[in-house]
Design a protein around this motif. Structure first.
Motif, PDB file in Angstrom:
ATOM      1  N   ILE A 147     -11.685   6.800  -3.519  1.00  0.00           N
ATOM      2  CA  ILE A 147     -11.834   5.514  -4.208  1.00  0.00           C
ATOM      3  C   ILE A 147     -12.449   5.772  -5.576  1.00  0.00           C
ATOM      4  O   ILE A 147     -13.353   6.597  -5.716  1.00  0.00           O
ATOM      5  CB  ILE A 147     -12.711   4.542  -3.399  1.00  0.00           C
ATOM      6  CG1 ILE A 147     -11.888   3.902  -2.267  1.00  0.00           C
ATOM      7  CG2 ILE A 147     -13.324   3.458  -4.275  1.00  0.00           C
ATOM      8  CD1 ILE A 147     -12.671   2.944  -1.406  1.00  0.00           C
ATOM      9  N   VAL A 170      -7.673   4.776  -4.669  1.00  0.00           N
ATOM     10  CA  VAL A 170      -7.639   3.323  -4.742  1.00  0.00           C
ATOM     11  C   VAL A 170      -8.711   2.903  -5.757  1.00  0.00           C
ATOM     12  O   VAL A 170      -9.875   3.289  -5.638  1.00  0.00           O
ATOM     13  CB  VAL A 170      -7.910   2.672  -3.376  1.00  0.00           C
ATOM     14  CG1 VAL A 170      -7.897   1.156  -3.509  1.00  0.00           C
ATOM     15  CG2 VAL A 170      -6.866   3.131  -2.356  1.00  0.00           C
ATOM     16  N   ASN A 188      -7.635  -5.947  -5.964  1.00  0.00           N
ATOM     17  CA  ASN A 188      -8.783  -5.059  -6.074  1.00  0.00           C
ATOM     18  C   ASN A 188      -9.642  -5.339  -7.303  1.00  0.00           C
ATOM     19  O   ASN A 188     -10.452  -4.502  -7.696  1.00  0.00           O
ATOM     20  CB  ASN A 188      -8.311  -3.600  -6.095  1.00  0.00           C
ATOM     21  CG  ASN A 188      -7.666  -3.189  -4.793  1.00  0.00           C
ATOM     22  OD1 ASN A 188      -7.945  -3.756  -3.744  1.00  0.00           O
ATOM     23  ND2 ASN A 188      -6.791  -2.202  -4.852  1.00  0.00           N
ATOM     24  N   ARG A 201     -13.520  -5.370   1.004  1.00  0.00           N
ATOM     25  CA  ARG A 201     -12.245  -4.718   0.667  1.00  0.00           C
ATOM     26  C   ARG A 201     -12.320  -3.212   0.924  1.00  0.00           C
ATOM     27  O   ARG A 201     -11.373  -2.611   1.449  1.00  0.00           O
ATOM     28  CB  ARG A 201     -11.899  -4.997  -0.792  1.00  0.00           C
ATOM     29  CG  ARG A 201     -10.607  -4.330  -1.281  1.00  0.00           C
ATOM     30  CD  ARG A 201      -9.389  -4.805  -0.543  1.00  0.00           C
ATOM     31  NE  ARG A 201      -8.179  -4.261  -1.136  1.00  0.00           N
ATOM     32  CZ  ARG A 201      -7.071  -4.007  -0.471  1.00  0.00           C
ATOM     33  NH1 ARG A 201      -6.999  -4.264   0.838  1.00  0.00           N
ATOM     34  NH2 ARG A 201      -6.005  -3.521  -1.081  1.00  0.00           N
ATOM     35  N   GLU A 204     -12.057  -2.632   4.552  1.00  0.00           N
ATOM     36  CA  GLU A 204     -10.678  -2.854   4.985  1.00  0.00           C
ATOM     37  C   GLU A 204      -9.807  -1.641   4.662  1.00  0.00           C
ATOM     38  O   GLU A 204      -9.015  -1.187   5.497  1.00  0.00           O
ATOM     39  CB  GLU A 204     -10.120  -4.097   4.287  1.00  0.00           C
ATOM     40  CG  GLU A 204      -8.675  -4.404   4.635  1.00  0.00           C
ATOM     41  CD  GLU A 204      -8.125  -5.565   3.841  1.00  0.00           C
ATOM     42  OE1 GLU A 204      -7.029  -6.038   4.174  1.00  0.00           O
ATOM     43  OE2 GLU A 204      -8.773  -5.996   2.857  1.00  0.00           O
ATOM     44  N   ILE A 205      -9.960  -1.098   3.462  1.00  0.00           N
ATOM     45  CA  ILE A 205      -9.164   0.053   3.045  1.00  0.00           C
ATOM     46  C   ILE A 205      -9.414   1.248   3.957  1.00  0.00           C
ATOM     47  O   ILE A 205      -8.493   1.999   4.295  1.00  0.00           O
ATOM     48  CB  ILE A 205      -9.482   0.407   1.582  1.00  0.00           C
ATOM     49  CG1 ILE A 205      -8.909  -0.662   0.647  1.00  0.00           C
ATOM     50  CG2 ILE A 205      -8.957   1.792   1.211  1.00  0.00           C
ATOM     51  CD1 ILE A 205      -9.401  -0.556  -0.776  1.00  0.00           C
ATOM     52  N   TYR A 206     -10.672   1.402   4.394  1.00  0.00           N
ATOM     53  CA  TYR A 206     -11.033   2.554   5.217  1.00  0.00           C
ATOM     54  C   TYR A 206     -10.836   2.315   6.715  1.00  0.00           C
ATOM     55  O   TYR A 206     -11.203   3.162   7.529  1.00  0.00           O
ATOM     56  CB  TYR A 206     -12.486   2.951   4.958  1.00  0.00           C
ATOM     57  CG  TYR A 206     -12.677   3.802   3.719  1.00  0.00           C
ATOM     58  CD1 TYR A 206     -11.855   4.889   3.463  1.00  0.00           C
ATOM     59  CD2 TYR A 206     -13.700   3.526   2.813  1.00  0.00           C
ATOM     60  CE1 TYR A 206     -12.033   5.676   2.338  1.00  0.00           C
ATOM     61  CE2 TYR A 206     -13.889   4.307   1.670  1.00  0.00           C
ATOM     62  CZ  TYR A 206     -13.048   5.383   1.447  1.00  0.00           C
ATOM     63  OH  TYR A 206     -13.233   6.167   0.334  1.00  0.00           O
ATOM     64  N   ARG A 211      -3.861   1.659   6.217  1.00  0.00           N
ATOM     65  CA  ARG A 211      -4.432   0.683   5.279  1.00  0.00           C
ATOM     66  C   ARG A 211      -4.669   1.328   3.914  1.00  0.00           C
ATOM     67  O   ARG A 211      -4.425   0.711   2.870  1.00  0.00           O
ATOM     68  CB  ARG A 211      -5.746   0.118   5.832  1.00  0.00           C
ATOM     69  CG  ARG A 211      -5.575  -0.869   6.988  1.00  0.00           C
ATOM     70  CD  ARG A 211      -4.902  -2.156   6.505  1.00  0.00           C
ATOM     71  NE  ARG A 211      -4.722  -3.106   7.568  1.00  0.00           N
ATOM     72  CZ  ARG A 211      -5.617  -4.046   7.901  1.00  0.00           C
ATOM     73  NH1 ARG A 211      -6.756  -4.115   7.244  1.00  0.00           N
ATOM     74  NH2 ARG A 211      -5.370  -4.877   8.886  1.00  0.00           N
ATOM     75  N   TYR A 212      -5.158   2.555   3.948  1.00  0.00           N
ATOM     76  CA  TYR A 212      -5.402   3.253   2.687  1.00  0.00           C
ATOM     77  C   TYR A 212      -4.084   3.474   1.933  1.00  0.00           C
ATOM     78  O   TYR A 212      -3.980   3.202   0.728  1.00  0.00           O
ATOM     79  CB  TYR A 212      -6.095   4.592   2.941  1.00  0.00           C
ATOM     80  CG  TYR A 212      -6.421   5.322   1.656  1.00  0.00           C
ATOM     81  CD1 TYR A 212      -7.597   5.072   0.975  1.00  0.00           C
ATOM     82  CD2 TYR A 212      -5.529   6.239   1.118  1.00  0.00           C
ATOM     83  CE1 TYR A 212      -7.885   5.716  -0.218  1.00  0.00           C
ATOM     84  CE2 TYR A 212      -5.808   6.892  -0.074  1.00  0.00           C
ATOM     85  CZ  TYR A 212      -6.988   6.624  -0.728  1.00  0.00           C
ATOM     86  OH  TYR A 212      -7.256   7.256  -1.913  1.00  0.00           O
ATOM     87  N   GLU A 214      -1.361   1.809   2.174  1.00  0.00           N
ATOM     88  CA  GLU A 214      -0.858   0.512   1.713  1.00  0.00           C
ATOM     89  C   GLU A 214      -1.517   0.122   0.395  1.00  0.00           C
ATOM     90  O   GLU A 214      -0.856  -0.398  -0.520  1.00  0.00           O
ATOM     91  CB  GLU A 214      -1.123  -0.566   2.760  1.00  0.00           C
ATOM     92  CG  GLU A 214      -0.228  -0.501   3.987  1.00  0.00           C
ATOM     93  CD  GLU A 214      -0.681  -1.462   5.076  1.00  0.00           C
ATOM     94  OE1 GLU A 214      -1.611  -2.271   4.813  1.00  0.00           O
ATOM     95  OE2 GLU A 214      -0.124  -1.405   6.187  1.00  0.00           O
ATOM     96  N   ALA A 215      -2.820   0.362   0.293  1.00  0.00           N
ATOM     97  CA  ALA A 215      -3.550   0.017  -0.924  1.00  0.00           C
ATOM     98  C   ALA A 215      -3.075   0.854  -2.104  1.00  0.00           C
ATOM     99  O   ALA A 215      -2.931   0.353  -3.222  1.00  0.00           O
ATOM    100  CB  ALA A 215      -5.053   0.198  -0.707  1.00  0.00           C
TER     101      ALA A 215
END
Length: 244
Positions: A147, A170, A188, A201, A204-206, A211-212, A214-215
């Motif tokens: 990130i 991300v 974001n 958020r 959610e990403i982790y 999910r990661y 997708e981001a």
């Protein structure tokens, strides 16, 4: 060159936003069939569609999409590491983020020495500081972090947002700290005072690898990224050539 009798087929590549009207050079191209420029290629998707909105149907053939080529790096693994590169100790909501996400390691780096207030963040076990960071170490942090937090005030450092984007991190920011919206998904970017939403958020990403991914895919999609074959096809069409 056309005025000098030199034949050819030129292309205008337009990389600025369009607002309520077309700029003069575009209007000249559309109204002057005798000049050499026959095509206007626009890399940014939203700007391309705005050009179509501002012109008549019979003028649409003069425009074409293009897209951007990025040098994406392979991301070997996903780590709970968040990177910030700054030349200021004004980093929005840093303490709140660090305390709210104890399982995330915050790697904060500066090209110069850090202030006493920023150095005091070492009291948190999930904060790592890098003073007078070298270019080699910046590259290392780009590789290992998953990130990038674009939350430092004042100027962006060394085009770091695009570098983080190309390393498939991300990228998250606040609306008043974001330095280059080109590389961020709208989901974001958070309003000032909405640091709890940013924390949510990140969690959610982790939640999972999917999910990661997708981001990452979401921010690539909105960046007008294109693969080399498509780029070549659009460019050759613009200059009147053919795809080999």
């Amino acid at each position: 060159m056309g005025n000098k009798g030199i034949k050819g087929r030129d292309v205008l590549v337009w990389q600025e936003p369009l607002h309520d009207s077309l700029p003069g050079n575009m209007q000249l191209i559309l109204k002057s069939p005798e000049i050499r420029t026959k095509k206007i290629l626009i890399p940014q998707n939203a700007t391309y569609h705005r050009a179509l909105q501002l012109t008549s149907q019979d003028q649409h053939a003069s425009f074409g999409p293009l897209g951007y080529l990025y040098d994406f790096k392979v991301k070997d693994d996903i780590r709970k590491d968040a990177f910030v590169l700054t030349n200021s100790d004004q980093i929005e909501a840093l303490t709140y983020l660090v305390e709210s996400l104890p399982d995330v390691t915050f790697r904060v780096a500066a090209l110069t020495e850090m202030s006493a207030s920023l150095l005091s963040m070492v009291r948190y076990p999930n904060v790592v500081l890098y003073q007078n960071i070298s270019q080699e170490r910046i590259q290392e942090l780009l590789k290992i972090s998953s990130i990038y937090l674009d939350i430092n005030h004042y100027a962006e450092v060394q085009g770091i947002v695009r570098k983080a984007f190309e390393h498939q991190q991300v990228i998250l920011a606040f609306s008043h700290t974001v330095h280059d919206r080109t590389y961020l998904a709208q989901a974001n970017i958070f309003e000032q005072g909405k640091e709890a939403d940013l924390v949510a958020r990140i969690k959610e990403i982790y939640q999972s690898v999917d999910r990661y991914k997708e981001a990452v895919a979401q921010q690539i999609s909105q960046s007008s990224s294109i693969d080399p074959a498509e780029f070549k096809a659009y460019l050759l069409e613009g200059i009147g050539g053919q795809v080999e």
